[in-house]
Motif scaffolding. Structure first.
Motif, short mmCIF file in Angstrom:
data_model
loop_
_atom_site.label_atom_id
_atom_site.label_comp_id
_atom_site.label_asym_id
_atom_site.label_seq_id
_atom_site.Cartn_x
_atom_site.Cartn_y
_atom_site.Cartn_z
N PHE A 19 0.79 -1.23 0.00
CA PHE A 19 0.00 0.00 0.00
C PHE A 19 0.82 1.28 0.00
CE2 PHE A 19 -2.97 -3.10 1.99
CZ PHE A 19 -3.86 -3.13 0.94
N VAL A 20 2.15 1.16 0.02
CA VAL A 20 2.97 2.37 -0.11
C VAL A 20 3.81 2.28 -1.38
CG1 VAL A 20 4.72 3.84 0.93
CG2 VAL A 20 3.05 2.70 2.38
N VAL A 21 4.57 1.18 -1.49
CA VAL A 21 5.52 1.10 -2.61
C VAL A 21 4.79 0.81 -3.93
CG1 VAL A 21 7.54 -0.10 -3.49
CG2 VAL A 21 7.34 0.36 -1.05
N ALA A 22 3.91 -0.21 -3.93
CA ALA A 22 3.23 -0.55 -5.18
C ALA A 22 2.44 0.62 -5.77
CB ALA A 22 2.32 -1.76 -4.96
N ASN B 102 8.60 4.06 5.55
CA ASN B 102 7.57 4.37 6.54
C ASN B 102 7.25 5.86 6.56
OD1 ASN B 102 5.94 3.94 8.99
ND2 ASN B 102 7.58 5.10 9.94
N ASN B 103 8.27 6.69 6.32
CA ASN B 103 8.05 8.14 6.35
C ASN B 103 7.33 8.67 5.12
OD1 ASN B 103 9.14 8.50 8.84
ND2 ASN B 103 11.19 9.01 8.10
N ILE B 104 7.33 7.87 4.05
CA ILE B 104 6.77 8.38 2.79
C ILE B 104 5.34 8.91 2.94
CG2 ILE B 104 6.06 7.75 0.45
CD1 ILE B 104 8.51 5.99 0.27
N PRO B 105 4.41 8.13 3.50
CA PRO B 105 3.04 8.65 3.54
C PRO B 105 2.90 9.93 4.36
CG PRO B 105 3.08 6.33 4.11
CD PRO B 105 4.50 6.79 4.09
N MET B 106 3.82 10.09 5.34
CA MET B 106 3.74 11.28 6.17
C MET B 106 4.26 12.51 5.44
SD MET B 106 4.72 10.66 10.11
CE MET B 106 6.16 9.89 9.51
N MET B 107 5.34 12.29 4.68
CA MET B 107 5.98 13.42 4.02
C MET B 107 5.31 13.75 2.69
SD MET B 107 8.28 14.13 6.12
CE MET B 107 9.04 15.38 5.09
N VAL B 115 -4.02 9.87 -4.81
CA VAL B 115 -4.04 9.50 -6.22
C VAL B 115 -3.39 8.13 -6.43
CG1 VAL B 115 -2.88 10.05 -8.38
CG2 VAL B 115 -4.21 11.79 -7.23
N SER B 116 -2.23 7.90 -5.76
CA SER B 116 -1.54 6.63 -5.97
C SER B 116 -2.39 5.47 -5.46
CB SER B 116 -0.17 6.66 -5.30
OG SER B 116 -0.30 6.68 -3.90
N LEU B 117 -3.03 5.66 -4.31
CA LEU B 117 -3.88 4.59 -3.79
C LEU B 117 -5.07 4.35 -4.70
CD1 LEU B 117 -3.86 5.24 0.05
CD2 LEU B 117 -3.11 3.17 -1.10
#
Lengths: 293, 288
Positions: A19-22, B102-107, B115-117
């Protein structure tokens, strides 16, 4: 024992992959695809037509970030010098507005800034508008042809959009700066003072450099949402101030359906964020908590 | 000289708080307005509160908002705590890249996450559709749902996803502050690792878990952008309902429901803080 515990992270690592990388990889794929699936760079070339939107977004976001810093840093600094009780209450008060959804708060600004909104009513009441009309009529090229204004135009201007950004994201500036200042070693400040530094010098030579990680994470946390917002510009900018966020939103859910272009703009946005993160990591080694609220 | 400084700084802080709270105060005041305007005061009334409870759309979206926020907070708090412990136990070289992810969604900008989801869910649903059609033709025992849509499920996944990093970020430091020998000592004294976790680690990191959960819930309640892209048309949070209304006219019923939610939070926070303060005073007295 310690390494056995590391198995606890496995489910979350799988989750992140899914749910983050893909999803991010999918954005990259879309950004380089044409509508029928082949590889193309046309999406990036098309962005040139939107240079105005890019410049406007950056301009407004930079102004909003600067204003947040100018308000947020002094507030954080002053807060850190108050008593413990005061600080606790102040922290709650800064977090509290977030419990009222940001859309609601922005909506409230709409009714304040409207042409017949509360602020204009107030100006009318204290006679500011008629005073303005008198002065403007005197200086007008042709006083007879001067049309008096009935209100100040506030909503639908870039200023209103900046105001909305500052209002909504100010806590994101205050909290990281405050959390860095509060953790500063008091003995450093004492030492500086013992060595003869004045209050101004202590601030400039000790406190300011040491609080830089907080400042940087505050800047990122204000700049990124400001440059990518779409609700604030739509509500306070009255649709005239299109920003990057609006552009992306239109490509996915709006009229101009073009997910490939939307993905390409999103990719640019991600690059901006990565640059911010790299800069932050360089300055604030191990300052993970500073990002935290 | 010094007193003047504190007076000016207090004045400045007061002005900032006025700026932060003026719009909220206005929302609350106009929820008691007899007229339907947000700018003209027509006298006191509780009409909007009465109408609110009969408004299906608003009540449904309040229910969705609270449900998704509570579920996401609970799940993210449990998952985030375990993940933080896992990260803590890892070697630095493994942990560092994982923490970056792990920090990606926060930053990341909310809109990019959303959009990506959205793209991801749609792609997965398309893949699923192909599989389900094939599967349903191949056999007659189970009939799989062929068409999946964005809705409450995807909304919940998105909320859990952006909440977990906040939990990890507030639990992590507490783990690092913990005395490493405690866990070993517990095991030497005969604890299984599950017992060591429950009796030693958990109490130590509890404050971090609580503040992580609080942050997660705040983020869920405050979110609009990510929900907007992941909820589809079948589920609607309060923020999405309001956004739909701003194109036409926002009903003061929205003011009323916001006031109710805000006051609930205010009372809860006041109770929690007063309790904490009292406990601190008690323990201070005992120590003194």
């Amino acid at each position: 024992m310690k390494h056995k515990l590391s198995r606890f992270a496995i489910p979350y690592v799988v989750w992140m992959a899914l749910f983050v990388v893909a999803p991010i990889l999918l954005v990259v794929v879309y950004a380089f695809s044409s509508a029928n699936g082949g590889f193309t760079l046309a999406n990036f070339a098309r962005m040139r037509t939107y240079t105005v939107v890019f410049t406007r977004s950056f301009k407004l976001a930079i102004i909003a970030t600067a204003v947040c810093l100018l308000i947020g840093y002094p507030v954080s600094y002053m807060m850190s010098r108050e008593g413990e009780r005061f600080q606790r209450v102040a922290m709650v008060l800064i977090m509290l507005p977030m419990w009222m959804n940001f859309l609601l708060r922005t909506y409230s600004w709409m009714s304040i800034l409207e042409n017949n909104g509360l602020l204009n009513q107030f100006f009318q009441h204290i006679g500011l508008i008629s005073l303005y009309n008198q002065i403007a009529a005197r200086f007008a090229a042709d006083p007879a042809a001067y049309v008096p204004i009935t209100h100040f135009q506030m909503i639908g201007t870039p200023g209103a959009v900046v105001l909305g950004m500052v209002y909504n994201y100010l806590p994101f500036m205050i909290l990281p700066i405050y959390s860095v200042i509060i953790k500063l070693d008091a003995s450093l400040i004492e030492a500086a003072r013992d060595l003869g530094a004045s209050t101004v010098q202590v601030f400039r030579r000790v406190i300011l450099p040491l609080s830089l990680p907080g400042v940087l994470s505050g800047i990122t946390m204000v700049f990124v949402p400001s440059v990518s917002t779409f609700a604030i510009s739509k509500m306070l900018g009255g649709g005239t101030e299109m920003l990057l966020g609006d552009l992306i939103e239109q490509q996915f859910l709006g009229g101009a359906y073009n997910p490939q272009l939307g993905a390409a703009i999103s990719l640019v946005m991600m690059v901006i964020v990565v640059v911010c993160m790299v800069v932050m990591n360089r300055f604030g080694e191990g300052e993970e908590q500073a990002v935290m609220l | 000289m010094k007193r003047k400084g504190t007076f000016l700084s207090r004045l400045f802080m007061a002005l900032v708080f006025v700026f932060l709270y003026a719009p909220i105060a206005l929302l609350i005041i106009f929820s008691f307005n007899a007229g339907s305007s947000n700018t003209v005061w027509k006298g006191f009334s509780l009409d909007w509160y009465g109408k609110l409870f009969h408004n299906r759309l608003i009540m449904q979206s309040v229910y969705t908002t609270l449900l998704v926020s509570l579920l996401a907070t609970v799940i993210a708090t449990v998952a985030g705590t375990f993940a933080a412990i896992g990260f803590y136990a890892m070697r630095r070289r493994v942990r560092q890249p994982l923490m970056t992810v792990n920090n990606i969604p926060m930053m990341n900008a909310d809109i990019v996450t959303g959009v990506s989801l959205c793209l991801f869910f749609v792609a997965v649903f398309n893949g699923w559709h192909g599989f389900a059609v094939w599967f349903n033709q191949a056999q007659r025992l189970f009939i799989l749902e062929e068409n999946l849509h964005l809705g409450f499920g995807t909304l919940l996944i998105a909320h859990i996803g952006f909440n977990i990093p906040y939990v990890i970020l507030s639990v992590g430091p507490k783990l690092r502050q913990m005395d490493k020998n405690l866990v070993d000592a517990a095991q030497d004294l005969g604890c299984t690792w599950m017992q060591a976790f429950r009796k030693v680690i958990l109490p130590e990191i509890m404050p971090g878990i609580v503040s992580g959960a609080l942050t997660a819930f705040t983020m869920s309640i405050d979110d609009f952008v990510i929900s907007y892209f992941t909820a589809g048309s079948s589920a609607s949070t309060l923020a999405m309902t309001i956004y739909g209304m701003t194109k036409k006219r926002v009903s003061p019923q929205i003011n009323a429901i916001s006031t109710l939610l805000f006051l609930t939070v205010l009372i809860l926070l006041a109770i929690v803080n007063l309790r904490e303060a009292r406990q601190e005073r008690l323990s201070a007295r005992r120590a003194g």
